[in-house]
Each structure stands twice: as C-alpha cells, then as structure tokens.
Design a protein around this motif. Structure first.
Motif, PDB file in Angstrom:
ATOM      1  N   ARG A  34      41.907  34.372  47.480  1.00  0.00           N
ATOM      2  CA  ARG A  34      42.304  34.120  45.964  1.00  0.00           C
ATOM      3  C   ARG A  34      41.021  35.812  45.676  1.00  0.00           C
ATOM      4  O   ARG A  34      39.724  35.788  46.174  1.00  0.00           O
ATOM      5  N   LEU A  35      41.556  36.751  45.084  1.00  0.00           N
ATOM      6  CA  LEU A  35      41.068  38.235  45.079  1.00  0.00           C
ATOM      7  C   LEU A  35      40.637  37.413  43.866  1.00  0.00           C
ATOM      8  O   LEU A  35      41.149  37.287  42.801  1.00  0.00           O
ATOM      9  N   PHE A  36      38.843  38.141  43.354  1.00  0.00           N
ATOM     10  CA  PHE A  36      38.360  38.425  42.252  1.00  0.00           C
ATOM     11  C   PHE A  36      37.837  40.225  42.260  1.00  0.00           C
ATOM     12  O   PHE A  36      37.614  41.128  43.120  1.00  0.00           O
ATOM     13  N   VAL A  37      38.796  40.626  40.829  1.00  0.00           N
ATOM     14  CA  VAL A  37      38.276  41.884  40.114  1.00  0.00           C
ATOM     15  C   VAL A  37      37.119  42.007  39.731  1.00  0.00           C
ATOM     16  O   VAL A  37      37.742  40.923  38.208  1.00  0.00           O
ATOM     17  N   SER A  38      36.710  43.057  39.284  1.00  0.00           N
ATOM     18  CA  SER A  38      35.401  44.007  38.132  1.00  0.00           C
ATOM     19  C   SER A  38      35.779  44.886  37.806  1.00  0.00           C
ATOM     20  O   SER A  38      36.267  45.912  38.899  1.00  0.00           O
ATOM     21  N   PHE A  39      35.915  44.811  36.542  1.00  0.00           N
ATOM     22  CA  PHE A  39      36.331  46.412  35.719  1.00  0.00           C
ATOM     23  C   PHE A  39      35.423  47.085  35.068  1.00  0.00           C
ATOM     24  O   PHE A  39      34.611  46.247  34.763  1.00  0.00           O
ATOM     25  N   GLU A  40      35.581  48.066  35.054  1.00  0.00           N
ATOM     26  CA  GLU A  40      34.506  48.562  33.619  1.00  0.00           C
ATOM     27  C   GLU A  40      35.802  49.434  32.228  1.00  0.00           C
ATOM     28  O   GLU A  40      36.910  48.979  32.853  1.00  0.00           O
ATOM     29  N   ARG A  77      35.161  43.303  32.267  1.00  0.00           N
ATOM     30  CA  ARG A  77      35.506  41.922  32.766  1.00  0.00           C
ATOM     31  C   ARG A  77      35.587  41.309  34.192  1.00  0.00           C
ATOM     32  O   ARG A  77      35.851  42.640  35.236  1.00  0.00           O
ATOM     33  N   VAL A  78      35.783  39.993  34.571  1.00  0.00           N
ATOM     34  CA  VAL A  78      35.589  39.944  36.000  1.00  0.00           C
ATOM     35  C   VAL A  78      37.156  39.021  35.547  1.00  0.00           C
ATOM     36  O   VAL A  78      37.597  38.167  34.948  1.00  0.00           O
ATOM     37  N   ALA A  79      38.238  39.189  37.108  1.00  0.00           N
ATOM     38  CA  ALA A  79      38.912  38.621  36.800  1.00  0.00           C
ATOM     39  C   ALA A  79      39.725  38.254  38.309  1.00  0.00           C
ATOM     40  O   ALA A  79      39.534  38.750  39.375  1.00  0.00           O
ATOM     41  N   GLY A  80      40.121  36.937  37.586  1.00  0.00           N
ATOM     42  CA  GLY A  80      41.250  36.596  39.661  1.00  0.00           C
ATOM     43  C   GLY A  80      42.447  36.310  39.681  1.00  0.00           C
ATOM     44  O   GLY A  80      43.631  36.901  38.910  1.00  0.00           O
ATOM     45  N   TYR A  81      42.798  36.318  40.677  1.00  0.00           N
ATOM     46  CA  TYR A  81      44.585  37.874  40.551  1.00  0.00           C
ATOM     47  C   TYR A  81      45.078  36.317  42.532  1.00  0.00           C
ATOM     48  O   TYR A  81      44.581  36.772  43.329  1.00  0.00           O
ATOM     49  N   THR A 113      49.673  39.455  38.381  1.00  0.00           N
ATOM     50  CA  THR A 113      49.087  38.717  37.320  1.00  0.00           C
ATOM     51  C   THR A 113      47.911  38.277  37.631  1.00  0.00           C
ATOM     52  O   THR A 113      46.980  37.487  38.459  1.00  0.00           O
ATOM     53  N   SER A 114      46.937  38.232  36.575  1.00  0.00           N
ATOM     54  CA  SER A 114      45.408  38.059  36.229  1.00  0.00           C
ATOM     55  C   SER A 114      45.323  36.506  35.750  1.00  0.00           C
ATOM     56  O   SER A 114      45.343  36.506  34.792  1.00  0.00           O
ATOM     57  N   LYS A 115      43.498  36.630  36.292  1.00  0.00           N
ATOM     58  CA  LYS A 115      43.157  34.623  35.140  1.00  0.00           C
ATOM     59  C   LYS A 115      42.139  35.928  35.033  1.00  0.00           C
ATOM     60  O   LYS A 115      40.784  35.440  35.488  1.00  0.00           O
ATOM     61  N   PRO A 116      41.495  35.966  33.730  1.00  0.00           N
ATOM     62  CA  PRO A 116      40.396  36.114  33.537  1.00  0.00           C
ATOM     63  C   PRO A 116      39.421  35.729  33.055  1.00  0.00           C
ATOM     64  O   PRO A 116      39.603  34.354  32.892  1.00  0.00           O
ATOM     65  N   LEU A 117      38.225  35.504  34.132  1.00  0.00           N
ATOM     66  CA  LEU A 117      37.025  34.860  33.897  1.00  0.00           C
ATOM     67  C   LEU A 117      36.672  34.998  32.052  1.00  0.00           C
ATOM     68  O   LEU A 117      37.008  35.695  31.871  1.00  0.00           O
ATOM     69  N   PRO A 118      35.947  33.772  31.448  1.00  0.00           N
ATOM     70  CA  PRO A 118      35.037  34.495  30.285  1.00  0.00           C
ATOM     71  C   PRO A 118      34.475  35.225  30.104  1.00  0.00           C
ATOM     72  O   PRO A 118      33.244  35.684  31.011  1.00  0.00           O
ATOM     73  N   ARG A 119      34.178  36.135  29.034  1.00  0.00           N
ATOM     74  CA  ARG A 119      33.734  37.301  28.652  1.00  0.00           C
ATOM     75  C   ARG A 119      32.333  37.293  27.982  1.00  0.00           C
ATOM     76  O   ARG A 119      32.474  36.828  26.252  1.00  0.00           O
ATOM     77  N   PRO A 120      31.112  36.806  28.288  1.00  0.00           N
ATOM     78  CA  PRO A 120      29.831  37.069  27.449  1.00  0.00           C
ATOM     79  C   PRO A 120      29.755  37.585  26.305  1.00  0.00           C
ATOM     80  O   PRO A 120      30.411  39.395  27.260  1.00  0.00           O
ATOM     81  N   GLN A 121      28.406  37.286  25.652  1.00  0.00           N
ATOM     82  CA  GLN A 121      28.762  38.468  24.629  1.00  0.00           C
ATOM     83  C   GLN A 121      28.045  40.160  25.980  1.00  0.00           C
ATOM     84  O   GLN A 121      28.137  41.470  25.705  1.00  0.00           O
ATOM     85  N   LEU A 136      30.527  43.217  43.241  1.00  0.00           N
ATOM     86  CA  LEU A 136      30.842  41.647  42.941  1.00  0.00           C
ATOM     87  C   LEU A 136      31.037  40.957  44.426  1.00  0.00           C
ATOM     88  O   LEU A 136      31.334  41.478  45.521  1.00  0.00           O
ATOM     89  N   ALA A 137      30.439  39.451  43.956  1.00  0.00           N
ATOM     90  CA  ALA A 137      30.626  38.932  45.206  1.00  0.00           C
ATOM     91  C   ALA A 137      30.404  37.502  45.830  1.00  0.00           C
ATOM     92  O   ALA A 137      30.448  36.932  44.255  1.00  0.00           O
ATOM     93  N   ILE A 138      31.130  37.036  46.434  1.00  0.00           N
ATOM     94  CA  ILE A 138      30.850  35.641  46.149  1.00  0.00           C
ATOM     95  C   ILE A 138      30.626  34.333  47.698  1.00  0.00           C
ATOM     96  O   ILE A 138      30.701  35.045  48.256  1.00  0.00           O
ATOM     97  N   ASP A 139      29.667  33.974  47.051  1.00  0.00           N
ATOM     98  CA  ASP A 139      28.841  33.036  48.304  1.00  0.00           C
ATOM     99  C   ASP A 139      29.727  32.250  48.797  1.00  0.00           C
ATOM    100  O   ASP A 139      31.100  31.485  48.738  1.00  0.00           O
ATOM    101  N   ALA A 140      29.605  30.634  49.943  1.00  0.00           N
ATOM    102  CA  ALA A 140      29.591  30.032  51.108  1.00  0.00           C
ATOM    103  C   ALA A 140      30.035  28.801  49.348  1.00  0.00           C
ATOM    104  O   ALA A 140      31.285  28.267  49.552  1.00  0.00           O
ATOM    105  N   GLN A 141      29.615  28.748  48.724  1.00  0.00           N
ATOM    106  CA  GLN A 141      29.903  27.451  47.469  1.00  0.00           C
ATOM    107  C   GLN A 141      30.633  28.337  46.723  1.00  0.00           C
ATOM    108  O   GLN A 141      31.286  27.588  45.798  1.00  0.00           O
ATOM    109  N   ASP A 142      31.499  29.676  46.356  1.00  0.00           N
ATOM    110  CA  ASP A 142      32.966  30.209  45.659  1.00  0.00           C
ATOM    111  C   ASP A 142      32.219  30.222  44.461  1.00  0.00           C
ATOM    112  O   ASP A 142      32.954  30.879  43.252  1.00  0.00           O
ATOM    113  N   ARG A 143      30.948  30.692  44.741  1.00  0.00           N
ATOM    114  CA  ARG A 143      30.171  31.254  43.520  1.00  0.00           C
ATOM    115  C   ARG A 143      30.531  32.528  43.271  1.00  0.00           C
ATOM    116  O   ARG A 143      30.328  33.428  44.161  1.00  0.00           O
ATOM    117  N   ILE A 144      30.629  32.864  42.018  1.00  0.00           N
ATOM    118  CA  ILE A 144      30.713  34.946  41.694  1.00  0.00           C
ATOM    119  C   ILE A 144      29.481  35.103  41.330  1.00  0.00           C
ATOM    120  O   ILE A 144      29.400  34.523  40.862  1.00  0.00           O
TER     121      ILE A 144
END
Length: 296
Positions: free
Chosen positions: A116-122, A126-130, A135-143, A157-165
């Motif tokens: 699965r791809l993840f994209v960050s936007f200006e 935001r950051v969203a999964g694709y 179709t996107s699945k947006p992640l939460p947006r902290p303040q 944007l990067a993802i480690d071996a434990q799939d943390r973004i």
C-alpha cells in the motif's frame, strides 16, 4: 574581499553559530550516474516522491500536480539509460473524487510492506494511504499538522520495517530548532524524535534503507541554484543516534532533488536513487540521480 576569503569567513561564522554541517564521512558514496528524463516523455513535471522495487527496475513517483506514475528504469551495466511508463493516474480523495486545487500538492511517497502506498501533501497538510490511486484513506490530522506553514509541509515521508510511518516537515520554524519527526503507529501520531538543523538545508525526501537506518535527503536553494545533502541516522527505541553526512553536493551538480529511494541491488550494494522536481519550469529538468554507498 575575494570570493574565496568571503566563503572562508562565512564558514567560520556558521561554525561559530553552531550551524556548520558536520564533516562528510570519507568516501561514503560513489556517483553511479544520472539520466535526464525529457518532458516530452512524462508530460508532467514536479516529481517530488520516489519508490523503487524489483531490484531497481521498477519505480513509482508522484507529482506536485497530484499525479501518480509508475514504470520501468532501463539500465546498462547498472546505470539508468531510459524510462518506460504507463498512464498517469490523478489521485483521488476518500470518496473517490479526483483531487482538485491545493488539495493535489503531493510531496512525499512511501510503501508499506503489503504494497500500500502512502502520500504526504502540502496545502491541506496531511498523510493518506492509497489502496488504489483513485481512493484515499486519510490518517488523523493533529493540530500541529493544521498549523504548518503553507509551503512547508511534510515533504519527507518514510516507512520502517515495522510499518510505522515517519513524516518530517520541510521547516522547523527557526534556524536553530531541530526538525520534528512525527511517527504514526497503532492509529496515533507522536513526535518522539527531532533531527538537528543547520545551514540552509531543508528536508525534502526520506527512506529507510535495507539495513534499517533512516536516510534524509535535504535541499538548499542558494539563490542561483540547488545543493543537495543526504544524512543517515540510526533509530533505537525513542532516540536518534549515529548521524552521518554521506553526501553534500556543490551548486548546479544536480537539479532540485526531492525524492529518495534507498535499496539494495543484486550485488549487495546499497544504492541511493533520487528524482528532481523541475517546478514546471523549462530551464529546469527532471533527472534520476544515483549514488552507491561505499561504506555500509
């Protein structure tokens, strides 16, 4: 004052402020090659994120205009000599509608272990999964995300071996303030790390290498051209250690490098492949640039 003396004085001043870059690791990387991708072939421009797979033969990139494009890199003796692509897809929102306006400014790209791809936007930061490009699945947006400067969002944007973004903003707010590193894990964002900031270099791309270390691509615009730098970090628990500067280029050595993919080839070498953002300007160019890591 001659330009050489001026540069020496500037370097001394930066050092006194604690802003001078660390010394480069000796013979850390070796230049492999670069390939200029003619605009007549891709017809997009503004490429800011890059992911490679298939032993360096397949690539996916995103454009500031919100397009996703995949293809193959042609190589001769390991050096990129050409590019083949399929049709470009305009990214969609959570309802499957094509992104419009400032919602389309895609900057960072990363791939999870399941593909699965993840994209960050200006713009709308935001950051969203694709699951699909449409179709996107947006992640939460902290303040904090909502308060970012307009043109200084999550370019790296990067993802480690434990799939943390991991998402890193282009600016920290002050020249002496470290860049915060935001991590998404188990449905929540936290900010456990910060990366030292110095000089005019700003984060524009990131990736985790096959050995598990975080690679950060940074760019400096000098007013007459671009310089690029790559630093590498070791992450242990909630601490960042072992900072190394692997590459620091002169002005005009490459164009505006913004996307970074770190991978291992069939010979076991770690390669650092980058793509440049031409800012949709004719006097700039889209190029793939590749270095080989000498010291693993």
């Amino acid at each position: 004052m001659s330009w050489r003396r001026w540069l020496a004085a500037a370097a001394l001043l930066l050092t006194s402020w604690g802003l001078a870059a660390p010394a480069l690791a000796p013979q850390a990387v070796e230049f492999v090659g670069s390939y200029t991708w003619p605009s007549s072939e891709h017809k997009l421009g503004g490429f800011s994120g890059l992911e490679l797979s298939g032993g360096g033969s397949k690539f996916t990139t995103i454009s500031d205009s919100g397009f996703l494009l995949s293809g193959h890199l042609q190589r001769q003796d390991g050096v990129i000599t050409g590019v083949e692509t399929g049709p470009a897809s305009l990214l969609g929102d959570r309802n499957g509608n094509q992104l419009k306006g400032y919602h389309r400014d895609a900057e960072g790209l990363a791939t999870r272990s399941d593909g699965r791809l993840f994209v960050s936007f200006e713009g709308l930061h935001r950051v969203a999964g694709y699951p699909t490009a449409q179709t996107s699945k947006p992640l939460p947006r902290p303040q904090y995300f909502r308060d970012l400067q307009g043109n200084s969002g999550f370019e790296a944007l990067a993802i480690d071996a434990q799939d943390r973004i991991y998402a890193i903003p282009e600016r920290s707010g002050r020249l002496t303030r470290p860049f915060p590193v935001w991590r998404y894990d188990n449905g929540n964002w936290s900010q456990p790390y910060a990366l030292r900031r110095d000089g005019g270099f700003l984060p524009v791309g990131a990736d985790f290498g096959p050995e598990g270390r975080l690679y950060l691509l940074e760019r400096e615009f000098t007013g007459i051209g671009f310089r690029s730098r790559i630093r590498r970090f070791t992450i242990v628990d909630d601490a960042v250690t072992g900072e190394e500067t692997l590459l620091e280029t002169a002005v005009w050595r490459h164009d505006n490098l913004e996307g970074l993919s770190v991978w291992r080839n069939a010979s076991g070498d770690i390669r650092l492949t980058m793509i440049s953002d031409d800012n949709f300007r004719r006097f700039q160019r889209t190029e793939f640039v590749e270095y080989r890591l000498v010291q693993n």
